[in-house]
Design a protein around this motif. Structure first.
Motif, PDB file in Angstrom:
ATOM      1  N   GLU A   1       0.836  -1.202   0.000  1.00  0.00           N
ATOM      2  CA  GLU A   1       0.000   0.000   0.000  1.00  0.00           C
ATOM      3  C   GLU A   1       0.868   1.248   0.000  1.00  0.00           C
ATOM      4  N   ASP A   2       0.326   2.334  -0.545  1.00  0.00           N
ATOM      5  CA  ASP A   2       1.023   3.613  -0.577  1.00  0.00           C
ATOM      6  C   ASP A   2       0.908   4.303   0.778  1.00  0.00           C
ATOM      7  N   LEU A   3       1.915   5.091   1.099  1.00  0.00           N
ATOM      8  CA  LEU A   3       1.912   5.891   2.324  1.00  0.00           C
ATOM      9  C   LEU A   3       1.633   7.341   1.968  1.00  0.00           C
ATOM     10  N   ASP A   4       0.806   7.996   2.761  1.00  0.00           N
ATOM     11  CA  ASP A   4       0.565   9.414   2.501  1.00  0.00           C
ATOM     12  C   ASP A   4       1.740  10.222   3.062  1.00  0.00           C
ATOM     13  N   PRO A   5       1.864  11.506   2.689  1.00  0.00           N
ATOM     14  CA  PRO A   5       3.012  12.304   3.129  1.00  0.00           C
ATOM     15  C   PRO A   5       3.201  12.337   4.644  1.00  0.00           C
ATOM     16  N   ALA A   6       2.115  12.397   5.392  1.00  0.00           N
ATOM     17  CA  ALA A   6       2.243  12.430   6.854  1.00  0.00           C
ATOM     18  C   ALA A   6       2.882  11.149   7.375  1.00  0.00           C
ATOM     19  N   ASP A   7       2.447  10.005   6.820  1.00  0.00           N
ATOM     20  CA  ASP A   7       3.051   8.733   7.215  1.00  0.00           C
ATOM     21  C   ASP A   7       4.525   8.686   6.836  1.00  0.00           C
TER      22      ASP A   7
END
Length: 305
Positions: free
Chosen positions: A179-185
């Motif tokens: 899965e992709d990580l969002d910028p905050a993650d």
């Protein structure tokens, strides 16, 4: 003198000496950390150490004297000199035995566990875990197995057995999810410092280099030596990658930052809040060139069960 159990192929004097030394260390640990009496600590050590019951308690008692020179039974001065340790000195291990304790402490901190929480998971006293983390020790298989299970890792990882091999040799999980990580993650996983890989293009081809970094004010900073390959990044578009793998679960994550690199010259910037405290470069030496990476894009992916 300790006696051998029939069928023991390793019943040499050197092996017995190593076992007695371990028994003495365990007994002293139980005495100093658990508050056990001398006799109770020796019996506990004989139960905890493989083949411990095969060594007479009176012999172990003498080795405890050697571990605590000047103190005999009950704290009285020892009536006899420390025993001669049989056999030649053991061959030095490839790594300092204390490395195990450091790996245990590091993994515990990675999981955000207190020493008490980790000890409860492993079914041992917190004081004994403190002893293992702060003193060189050879762990018996049962203790090592319990610690690996409590810390969600493998025995091999705690022993450092994969240090000379690249990561990622484990089999994939049964049902992995990418899965992709969002910028905050992504920023959360970069944390405030660590080791990442700096990449940029040269006329000779791509260059990829590991560097210690820190995160300050939305930028990545690293310190290097003048004339080194990492010092040539300013003025170029660069990529910076950080990742983490867990061999025991075949999971992990990676974060990729792309942007431009710039050298810092302002003394206020270098010595002020924009750099702040952080890790020293592992390579050591004089490294007075500060480089800042200003991110233009950040992305990441993770593999989970």
């Amino acid at each position: 003198m300790s006696h051998n159990t029939p069928g023991r192929s390793a019943g040499t004097e050197q092996v017995m000496g190593e076992e007695l030394a371990e028994l003495a260390k365990r007994a002293v640990g139980f005495m100093t950390r658990e508050g056990m009496s001398r006799s109770a600590a020796i019996e506990a050590a004989r139960r905890a150490v493989p083949h411990g019951a095969e060594h007479d308690a009176r012999t172990v008692d003498l080795w405890v004297d050697a571990e605590l020179p000047g103190a005999g039974p009950g704290g009285a001065p020892s009536p006899a000199p420390a025993p001669h340790r049989p056999g030649p000195p053991p061959v030095a291990p490839l790594t300092d035995p204390g490395d195990v304790g450091r790996r245990v402490a590091l993994r515990r901190e990675e999981l955000g566990l207190s020493r008490e929480e980790a000890a409860e998971r492993a079914g041992m006293a917190a004081s004994y875990l403190e002893y293992l983390e702060t003193r060189p020790a050879v762990l018996d298989p049962g203790t090592l197995l319990r610690l690996a299970g409590a810390l969600d890792t493998s025995e091999a990882e705690l022993l450092g057995g994969g240090l000379e091999r690249p990561p990622g040799r484990a089999e994939p999980g049964d049902r992995p999810h990418l899965e992709d990580l969002d910028p905050a993650d992504c920023w959360a996983r970069l944390s405030d410092h660590g080791v990442g890989r700096l990449a940029y293009a040269t006329r000779e081809g791509p260059v990829v280099l590991p560097v210690n970094y820190r995160v300050r004010d939305g930028a990545l900073l690293y310190r290097t030596a003048a004339g080194s390959a990492p010092s040539r990044a300013p003025g170029r578009r660069i990529a910076f990658e950080v990742d983490h793998l867990d061999e025991s679960t075949s999971t992990g994550w990676s974060v990729l930052v792309t942007g431009t690199a710039e050298q810092l010259f302002d003394s206020d910037e270098i010595g002020g809040r924009s750099t702040g405290p952080g890790p020293e470069p592992w390579a050591g030496g004089t490294r007075e060139v500060w480089i800042r990476v200003d991110p233009e894009r950040i992305s990441g992916r993770s593999i989970r069960p």
